[in-house]
Design a protein around this motif. Structure first.
Motif, PDB file in Angstrom:
ATOM      1  N   LYS A 256      -3.484 -10.532   1.370  1.00 37.02           N
ATOM      2  CA  LYS A 256      -4.009  -9.471   0.513  1.00 37.02           C
ATOM      3  C   LYS A 256      -3.002  -8.335   0.476  1.00 37.02           C
ATOM      4  N   ARG A 257      -2.915  -7.696  -0.677  1.00 34.85           N
ATOM      5  CA  ARG A 257      -2.101  -6.476  -0.743  1.00 34.85           C
ATOM      6  C   ARG A 257      -2.836  -5.375  -0.005  1.00 34.85           C
ATOM      7  N   VAL A 258      -2.111  -4.591   0.746  1.00 31.31           N
ATOM      8  CA  VAL A 258      -2.703  -3.535   1.558  1.00 31.31           C
ATOM      9  C   VAL A 258      -3.418  -2.507   0.678  1.00 31.31           C
ATOM     10  N   ARG A 259      -3.050  -2.414  -0.590  1.00 26.53           N
ATOM     11  CA  ARG A 259      -3.662  -1.447  -1.506  1.00 26.53           C
ATOM     12  C   ARG A 259      -4.959  -1.950  -2.130  1.00 26.53           C
ATOM     13  N   GLU A 260      -5.282  -3.234  -1.911  1.00 26.00           N
ATOM     14  CA  GLU A 260      -6.547  -3.765  -2.405  1.00 26.00           C
ATOM     15  C   GLU A 260      -7.681  -3.299  -1.502  1.00 26.00           C
ATOM     16  N   ALA A 261      -8.861  -3.181  -2.083  1.00 23.79           N
ATOM     17  CA  ALA A 261     -10.028  -2.746  -1.320  1.00 23.79           C
ATOM     18  C   ALA A 261     -10.348  -3.739  -0.207  1.00 23.79           C
ATOM     19  N   ALA A 262     -10.750  -3.202   0.920  1.00 20.93           N
ATOM     20  CA  ALA A 262     -11.167  -4.042   2.038  1.00 20.93           C
ATOM     21  C   ALA A 262     -12.526  -4.652   1.738  1.00 20.93           C
TER      22      ALA A 262
ATOM     23  N   ARG B  81      -8.046  -7.664   9.801  1.00 20.07           N
ATOM     24  CA  ARG B  81      -6.993  -7.288   8.854  1.00 20.07           C
ATOM     25  C   ARG B  81      -5.754  -6.840   9.624  1.00 20.07           C
ATOM     26  N   VAL B  82      -4.636  -7.577   9.411  1.00 22.89           N
ATOM     27  CA  VAL B  82      -3.400  -7.307  10.146  1.00 22.89           C
ATOM     28  C   VAL B  82      -2.289  -6.964   9.164  1.00 22.89           C
ATOM     29  N   LEU B  83      -1.762  -5.749   9.265  1.00 21.78           N
ATOM     30  CA  LEU B  83      -0.622  -5.328   8.458  1.00 21.78           C
ATOM     31  C   LEU B  83       0.630  -5.956   9.054  1.00 21.78           C
TER      32      LEU B  83
ATOM     33  N   MET C 255      -7.262  -1.399   8.406  1.00 16.80           N
ATOM     34  CA  MET C 255      -6.632  -2.493   9.148  1.00 16.80           C
ATOM     35  C   MET C 255      -7.085  -2.425  10.590  1.00 16.80           C
ATOM     36  N   ASP C 256      -6.957  -3.558  11.255  1.00 17.11           N
ATOM     37  CA  ASP C 256      -7.316  -3.631  12.662  1.00 17.11           C
ATOM     38  C   ASP C 256      -6.088  -3.605  13.569  1.00 17.11           C
ATOM     39  N   LEU C 257      -4.947  -4.016  13.014  1.00 14.22           N
ATOM     40  CA  LEU C 257      -3.727  -4.144  13.810  1.00 14.22           C
ATOM     41  C   LEU C 257      -2.524  -4.035  12.889  1.00 14.22           C
ATOM     42  N   TRP C 258      -1.489  -3.325  13.352  1.00 11.70           N
ATOM     43  CA  TRP C 258      -0.214  -3.276  12.631  1.00 11.70           C
ATOM     44  C   TRP C 258       0.784  -4.027  13.503  1.00 11.70           C
ATOM     45  N   LEU C 259       1.199  -5.188  13.029  1.00 10.91           N
ATOM     46  CA  LEU C 259       2.098  -6.055  13.792  1.00 10.91           C
ATOM     47  C   LEU C 259       3.472  -6.048  13.110  1.00 10.91           C
ATOM     48  N   LYS C 260       4.149  -4.906  13.178  1.00 15.04           N
ATOM     49  CA  LYS C 260       5.404  -4.747  12.442  1.00 15.04           C
ATOM     50  C   LYS C 260       6.536  -5.617  12.980  1.00 15.04           C
TER      51      LYS C 260
ATOM     52  N   LEU D  39      -1.964  -8.480   5.672  1.00 19.05           N
ATOM     53  CA  LEU D  39      -1.768  -7.439   4.674  1.00 19.05           C
ATOM     54  C   LEU D  39      -0.292  -7.134   4.511  1.00 19.05           C
ATOM     55  N   SER D  40       0.113  -6.983   3.264  1.00 18.39           N
ATOM     56  CA  SER D  40       1.496  -6.622   2.947  1.00 18.39           C
ATOM     57  C   SER D  40       1.478  -5.702   1.735  1.00 18.39           C
TER      58      SER D  40
END
Length: 131
Positions: free
Chosen positions: A11-17, A24-26, A42-47, A99-100
Motif C-alpha cells: 500500500k502507498r503510505v498516503r492511502e487511508a489506513a 502496517r510496516v513502513l 503505521m506500527d513499525l518503521w523498518l528503514k 508501506l512505501s
C-alpha cells in the motif's frame, strides 16, 4: 509449528489506513516527503530493510533498470536475513501490509521485498529430497 503465513499486502503510505491492513510496516529508508509523523498510520518503521542509498541512486526509479534493480536489491536483502525473518514472522501472526511512498507502484522496492518474503517461506517449506 507456525500458523500458515498470510499474504503480504502493499500500500502507498498516503492511502487511508484500513483495519484489513493488519500490521502496517513502513519499508522506506527516508521519511515520506511532506508528511508529518502524526499523518502516517503505521506500527513499525523498518528503514534498514529498504534498498541502500547507493542502490536507490543507481536505480533512480528508471523502469529500464527495474530488472537489474531487483537482482541487486535481492542481493542486499540476502545480507539482511534477520529483517526478512522478522517480516516473515510478522506475517505468520496476522495480516502484514508493507508501506512505501513510491509513486510508481509497479516498480517499487516493496514489490521485490514482498517477493523475497514469500520466496523465503517457499524455500523453508520445500521438502528435503533424500538420495
Amino acid at each position: 509449528m507456525l500458523p500458515r503465513p498470510r499474504p503480504v499486502a502493499l500500500k502507498r503510505v498516503r492511502e487511508a489506513a484500513s483495519p484489513a491492513d493488519g500490521l502496517r510496516v513502513l519499508v522506506d529508508r527516508l521519511w515520506p516527503r511532506g508528511l508529518a509523523k502524526d499523518q502516517v498510520v503505521m506500527d513499525l518503521w523498518l528503514k534498514d530493510v529498504a534498498p541502500s542509498s547507493s542502490l536507490r541512486s543507481w536505480y533512480g526509479h528508471d523502469p529500464e533498470r527495474w530488472e537489474g534493480f531487483g537482482l541487486k536489491y535481492r542481493a542486499e536483502l540476502a545480507q539482511r536475513a534477520d529483517l526478512l525473518q522478522l517480516l516473515d514472522d510478522l506475517r505468520h501472526r496476522g495480516t502484514l501490509t508493507l508501506l512505501s511512498d513510491a509513486k510508481d507502484t509497479m516498480h517499487s522496492h516493496a514489490i521485490v521485498l514482498r517477493e523475497a518474503i514469500i520466496d523465503r517461506h517457499h524455500v523453508r517449506a520445500r521438502p528435503c529430497a533424500l538420495g
